[in-house]
Motif scaffolding. Sequence first.
Motif, PDB file in Angstrom:
ATOM      1  N   THR A   2      14.124  -4.576  27.265  1.00 49.92           N
ATOM      2  CA  THR A   2      13.287  -5.068  26.284  1.00 49.92           C
ATOM      3  C   THR A   2      12.271  -5.963  27.276  1.00 49.92           C
ATOM      4  OG1 THR A   2      14.664  -7.096  25.991  1.00 49.92           O
ATOM      5  CG2 THR A   2      14.771  -5.444  24.194  1.00 49.92           C
ATOM      6  N   HIS A   3      12.156  -5.559  28.532  1.00 51.85           N
ATOM      7  CA  HIS A   3      11.231  -6.427  29.307  1.00 51.85           C
ATOM      8  C   HIS A   3      10.794  -5.370  30.419  1.00 51.85           C
ATOM      9  CE1 HIS A   3      13.118  -9.645  27.742  1.00 51.85           C
ATOM     10  NE2 HIS A   3      12.099 -10.457  27.718  1.00 51.85           N
ATOM     11  N   ILE A   4       9.329  -5.367  30.438  1.00 51.56           N
ATOM     12  CA  ILE A   4       8.957  -4.392  31.541  1.00 51.56           C
ATOM     13  C   ILE A   4       8.089  -5.369  32.412  1.00 51.56           C
ATOM     14  CG2 ILE A   4       6.783  -3.559  30.431  1.00 51.56           C
ATOM     15  CD1 ILE A   4       7.216  -0.888  32.045  1.00 51.56           C
ATOM     16  N   VAL A   5       8.137  -5.196  33.889  1.00 54.77           N
ATOM     17  CA  VAL A   5       7.567  -6.203  34.795  1.00 54.77           C
ATOM     18  C   VAL A   5       6.230  -5.297  35.500  1.00 54.77           C
ATOM     19  CG1 VAL A   5       7.334  -7.652  36.691  1.00 54.77           C
ATOM     20  CG2 VAL A   5       9.273  -7.393  35.182  1.00 54.77           C
ATOM     21  N   LEU A   6       5.021  -5.428  35.139  1.00 52.16           N
ATOM     22  CA  LEU A   6       3.964  -4.696  35.947  1.00 52.16           C
ATOM     23  C   LEU A   6       3.105  -5.368  37.151  1.00 52.16           C
ATOM     24  CD1 LEU A   6       1.705  -3.842  32.457  1.00 52.16           C
ATOM     25  CD2 LEU A   6       3.694  -2.779  33.705  1.00 52.16           C
ATOM     26  N   HIS A   7       3.442  -4.933  38.315  1.00 49.46           N
ATOM     27  CA  HIS A   7       2.727  -5.270  39.792  1.00 49.46           C
ATOM     28  C   HIS A   7       1.330  -4.532  39.619  1.00 49.46           C
ATOM     29  CE1 HIS A   7       6.520  -6.996  40.779  1.00 49.46           C
ATOM     30  NE2 HIS A   7       7.174  -5.900  40.401  1.00 49.46           N
ATOM     31  N   LEU A   8       0.376  -5.585  39.758  1.00 49.09           N
ATOM     32  CA  LEU A   8      -1.206  -5.242  39.511  1.00 49.09           C
ATOM     33  C   LEU A   8      -1.756  -5.473  40.861  1.00 49.09           C
ATOM     34  CD1 LEU A   8      -2.292  -7.059  36.303  1.00 49.09           C
ATOM     35  CD2 LEU A   8      -1.070  -5.079  36.577  1.00 49.09           C
ATOM     36  N   ALA A   9      -2.665  -4.576  41.029  1.00 51.99           N
ATOM     37  CA  ALA A   9      -3.464  -4.514  42.389  1.00 51.99           C
ATOM     38  C   ALA A   9      -4.460  -5.785  42.355  1.00 51.99           C
ATOM     39  CB  ALA A   9      -4.260  -3.054  42.539  1.00 51.99           C
ATOM     40  N   TYR A  10      -4.751  -6.169  41.085  1.00 50.46           N
ATOM     41  CA  TYR A  10      -5.849  -7.229  40.994  1.00 50.46           C
ATOM     42  C   TYR A  10      -5.631  -8.063  39.728  1.00 50.46           C
ATOM     43  CZ  TYR A  10      -8.221  -3.229  38.674  1.00 50.46           C
ATOM     44  OH  TYR A  10      -8.490  -2.136  37.827  1.00 50.46           O
ATOM     45  N   ASP A  11      -6.141  -9.163  39.710  1.00 51.54           N
ATOM     46  CA  ASP A  11      -6.079  -9.789  38.124  1.00 51.54           C
ATOM     47  C   ASP A  11      -6.996  -9.042  37.246  1.00 51.54           C
ATOM     48  OD1 ASP A  11      -5.835 -11.490  36.107  1.00 51.54           O
ATOM     49  OD2 ASP A  11      -6.963 -13.278  37.005  1.00 51.54           O
ATOM     50  N   ASP A  12      -6.329  -8.250  36.370  1.00 53.32           N
ATOM     51  CA  ASP A  12      -7.154  -7.217  35.490  1.00 53.32           C
ATOM     52  C   ASP A  12      -7.570  -7.864  34.251  1.00 53.32           C
ATOM     53  OD1 ASP A  12      -7.963  -5.290  33.815  1.00 53.32           O
ATOM     54  OD2 ASP A  12      -6.178  -3.912  34.322  1.00 53.32           O
ATOM     55  N   GLY A  13      -8.862  -8.345  34.041  1.00 53.34           N
ATOM     56  CA  GLY A  13      -9.402  -9.018  33.005  1.00 53.34           C
ATOM     57  C   GLY A  13      -9.322  -8.367  31.834  1.00 53.34           C
ATOM     58  N   VAL A  14      -9.045  -7.185  31.766  1.00 51.20           N
ATOM     59  CA  VAL A  14      -9.103  -6.361  30.502  1.00 51.20           C
ATOM     60  C   VAL A  14      -7.694  -5.647  30.207  1.00 51.20           C
ATOM     61  CG1 VAL A  14     -11.442  -5.972  30.146  1.00 51.20           C
ATOM     62  CG2 VAL A  14     -10.128  -4.243  31.642  1.00 51.20           C
ATOM     63  N   LEU A  15      -6.681  -5.997  30.628  1.00 51.95           N
ATOM     64  CA  LEU A  15      -5.294  -5.468  30.788  1.00 51.95           C
ATOM     65  C   LEU A  15      -4.858  -5.400  29.284  1.00 51.95           C
ATOM     66  CD1 LEU A  15      -2.768  -4.300  31.955  1.00 51.95           C
ATOM     67  CD2 LEU A  15      -1.959  -6.656  32.377  1.00 51.95           C
TER      68      LEU A  15
END
Length: 532
Positions: free
Chosen positions: A164-177
């Motif tokens: 029940t949990h998924i962790v996303l690692h982003l390349a940048y602070d996505d303002g429209v995620l």
Amino acid sequence: MSIRKLSSVAALVLAVGLAGCGSAGSSTATATQGSDAGATAVAAASSTDTINIELTTAPVGMHPLKTNDAASTFVTGQIFETLYRRSYDGTSYEPLLAADMPEYSEDRLTVTIPLREGVTFQDGTPFTADAVGYMIDCLKNADYGSQRPSIVSSIESYEIQDDTHIVLHLAYDDGVLVAKLAHTNGAIVNPTLDQSKDLLVDPTGAGTGPYQYVSSVSGSSYDLTAYDGYWGGAPSVKNIHYSVVGDEATAIARLQTGEADLYPTLSIDSVSAAEQISGYTLVNQPSSATGYLALRSSEDTAVNPLMANKDFRTALIQAIDFDSYVNSVMNGAASTVRSIVAPSLVGYTSAMDDSYIAYDKEAAKATIDANGWSGQTVTMLTSTREAQQTLAAYIQAQLADVGITLNVISEEWATFLSDAKEDKAADMIFLTWSNVTGDGQQMLDPNFSTTNGTRVKYNNAEFDTAVENSAETTDLAERQQYMLDAVKMIQGDAVVTPIYVQNTLYCYNSNKFGKVPFGMDGLFYVKDITLA
């Protein structure tokens, strides 16, 4: 905890098998029926637990990740669900398959999304974080056939923390995620079924939504019925029947006889007729859907090599009085707009309007005459939809007044969507974008960036950088500045010009149904429709 780097999962997705990627333009009628739900009889038109919906364009298919046309979404939106959903008024996003809004780390590059418990796919398979990871993998794989890979462009890797949990690692602070994760092209599909059969023609058991697939005759009719195991409870309307008819006149006639309950894509030409139908309600409400003219801008992509000349493209735009078209032909069903990032979208600023190329027939003719361009022919690709035919005829007449001949190529909807991606298919294309996310960056990136703008083919690295930068911050002022720079470039280069923001027009049986809400994106969800 399992850690998955996207580079290591490519082989998994490549092994899926793409049997579902048939030709979108195929006109062969094939009947398919769900194995479990096939015995469910769809009620007659007069039944109060069935809604009969008229479509004048056939769905391209029933796979939410591989189709991006409105007709397909009208069907897939009832079967499949996203992590988040945009509110009906377009002002916010709400958890759907997600249990709550995302939790961000201090640097906003690690995002934890809690998922709803007790959800099952319609074949009984539990919905878990693995299915979310599968969606990300598919959209990342260039060979999968996704219509919106940009949805996951900021995600470098992910971790399945637990079911029940998924962790996303982003390349940048996505303002429209969150906005992107609310897009229907990021819906969650049953991984096992996606790998074993063609969901474009048979999505039985593949969604988590309130309705499951029953049967269909491709290009003709589609039947869904309520999924008894739906986590959100039983909807008021039990059955959905979609009929694809040849034209709007037939759709209106079926409303008049009571055979149809909802026509979701009413045109301005049929408003008067719809208003006169006893027991039916006509709705004319604002939307965020933008109609625009795209002009090819290189000899490699256009039919006429003169399209590579900015002055020629500018003269073409100056020759067309779009305001008169909106005010007279659209007649209250649309509003004029000056920016391709419309005022209803996050990121719009009035400074964007300054880059609009205004109607100036005399200037257009002077440019054409001075360069010896009178007598040139340009080609416009359009669909056979009546509204597009009307606009094409108008543009044809306007260009003729300045000495330019417009050759109009009209194609059936699925073929039009496919051919519009081809080099040298046309010089001009009329396109619409419903802006499901409600964000300006998600108007610019999917439609015009070098990677994703497969119909417009702008291919401008400076534009791409501005668009990318507008997603890589959550500071609204910074995002607006980057989007402003991008709009100035693409409109100033006479590559796109906005025509209108159209209203959503629809008509429904108000004797039978109480509330029939549509969102700013022009979409509806039958589970939210109430009985009268």
